[in-house]
Design an enzyme around this catalytic site. Structure first.
Site, short mmCIF file in Angstrom:
data_model
loop_
_atom_site.label_atom_id
_atom_site.label_comp_id
_atom_site.label_asym_id
_atom_site.label_seq_id
_atom_site.Cartn_x
_atom_site.Cartn_y
_atom_site.Cartn_z
N ASP A 188 0.85 -1.18 0.00
CA ASP A 188 0.00 0.00 0.00
C ASP A 188 0.89 1.24 0.00
O ASP A 188 1.38 1.67 1.04
CB ASP A 188 -0.92 0.00 1.22
N HIS A 193 0.75 7.82 4.15
CA HIS A 193 1.34 7.10 5.26
C HIS A 193 2.86 7.29 5.36
O HIS A 193 3.49 6.68 6.23
CB HIS A 193 1.02 5.61 5.12
N ILE A 208 -0.15 9.24 8.75
CA ILE A 208 -0.93 8.38 9.63
C ILE A 208 -0.65 6.92 9.31
O ILE A 208 -0.19 6.57 8.22
CB ILE A 208 -2.43 8.68 9.53
N GLY A 211 -4.95 2.12 8.09
CA GLY A 211 -6.04 1.50 8.84
C GLY A 211 -5.95 -0.01 8.84
O GLY A 211 -6.25 -0.68 9.84
#
Length: 286
Positions: A188, A193, A208, A211
């Site tokens: 990903d 990120h 961040i 998830g």
């Protein structure tokens, strides 16, 4: 409108061959924090190829990295700004145990498009099967800010009543400062990120955590503490992403074991006053 619901739903599914090796599984397990302590026998089943067990949430990255998410945003009828995209939820159905090495066919399509007023929600479904039959089905709920309001179906209500009583287990797991950088190697590559400038463009102070990394950490906690470490007992796993996690924070994972082969979970960020991170989280098991 950048999202044409009718076109997206009518588009032909995309199919492709995927494959994975024990190295991919080991990297995923390390990416979600496995291996602490490094010589713990319970951790070695995730980190040593000679005794490798595959955590079912590996299905979210197997073969092509976050199948159905980034690739789904290029489906016919879907043209969105990646900075407006958030992963709203994830559900996984495991049809049989995932082997440590495999080759399979992944078929992805837009299964639903919902109008939430100020946003659109795409349900991107990926079904994976090998020569022995179905392996797993992934549904990713993708929240696209600023793309709602065309008068479409709002979709089903997904909020659950809170679990009853005190949790059976409460655990804390530290997110390493470099964890998002490691986890993104599973496939990903969203710059949200890793790139501070991109994160600010998207409205965040800094990059961040994925998830799906929190998703994997939570399933591992449930399997290790309430399912005896038996990954093969997991039948389905679903969550709603209720808030962000920043690398370096501590996750508080509360687990409830309910009747009928169900584990409920709630996850929060300790340093931000137990701010919700995962909600409506359910593990179904044998």
């Amino acid at each position: 409108m950048p999202i044409d619901a009718a076109t997206a739903l009518a588009a032909e599914p995309r199919s492709g061959e995927i494959s994975w090796t024990p190295k991919d599984v080991l990297l995923y397990h390390l990416g979600i924090g496995a291996g602490l302590p490094a010589t713990d026998p319970d951790e070695l089943r995730y980190t040593l190829e000679s005794r490798l067990h595959v955590l079912p949430s590996f299905a979210t990255v197997a073969g092509s990295g976050a199948p159905g998410v980034i690739s789904g945003l290029s489906m016919p009828g879907v043209e969105v700004d990646l900075a407006r995209v958030l992963h709203g939820g994830q559900s996984l159905t495991v049809h049989r145990a995932i082997p440590a090495e495999g080759r399979a066919t992944a078929t992805s399509r837009v299964a639903a498009v919902y109008d939430k007023g100020k946003a659109a929600v795409l349900v991107l479904r990926t079904e994976v099967a090998d020569t022995d039959g179905p392996l797993w089905t992934n549904d990713a709920q993708i929240y696209v800010r600023g793309e709602g309001g065309w008068g479409g179906d709002r979709g089903p209500a997904t909020r659950l009543d809170p679990p009853a009583g005190p949790p059976d287990r409460t655990l804390e797991r530290t997110v390493r400062e470099d964890q998002a950088l490691l986890y993104r190697l599973c496939g990903d590559w969203n710059p949200l990120h890793a790139d501070p400038d991109f994160a600010k463009t998207a409205g965040f102070d800094r990059p961040i955590l994925h998830g799906l990394c929190t998703y994997g950490m939570t399933l591992k906690a449930a399997v290790d503490t309430l399912l005896g470490g038996e990954v093969s007992r997991v039948r389905a796993y679903a969550t709603r992403f209720a808030g962000v996690v920043y690398p370096g924070e501590t996750l508080r994972i509360r687990l409830w074991k309910e009747a009928g082969g169900v584990v409920r979970a709630e996850v929060s960020a300790v340093e931000r006053g137990d701010a919700p991170v995962l909600a409506d989280t359910v593990v179904r098991h044998s």
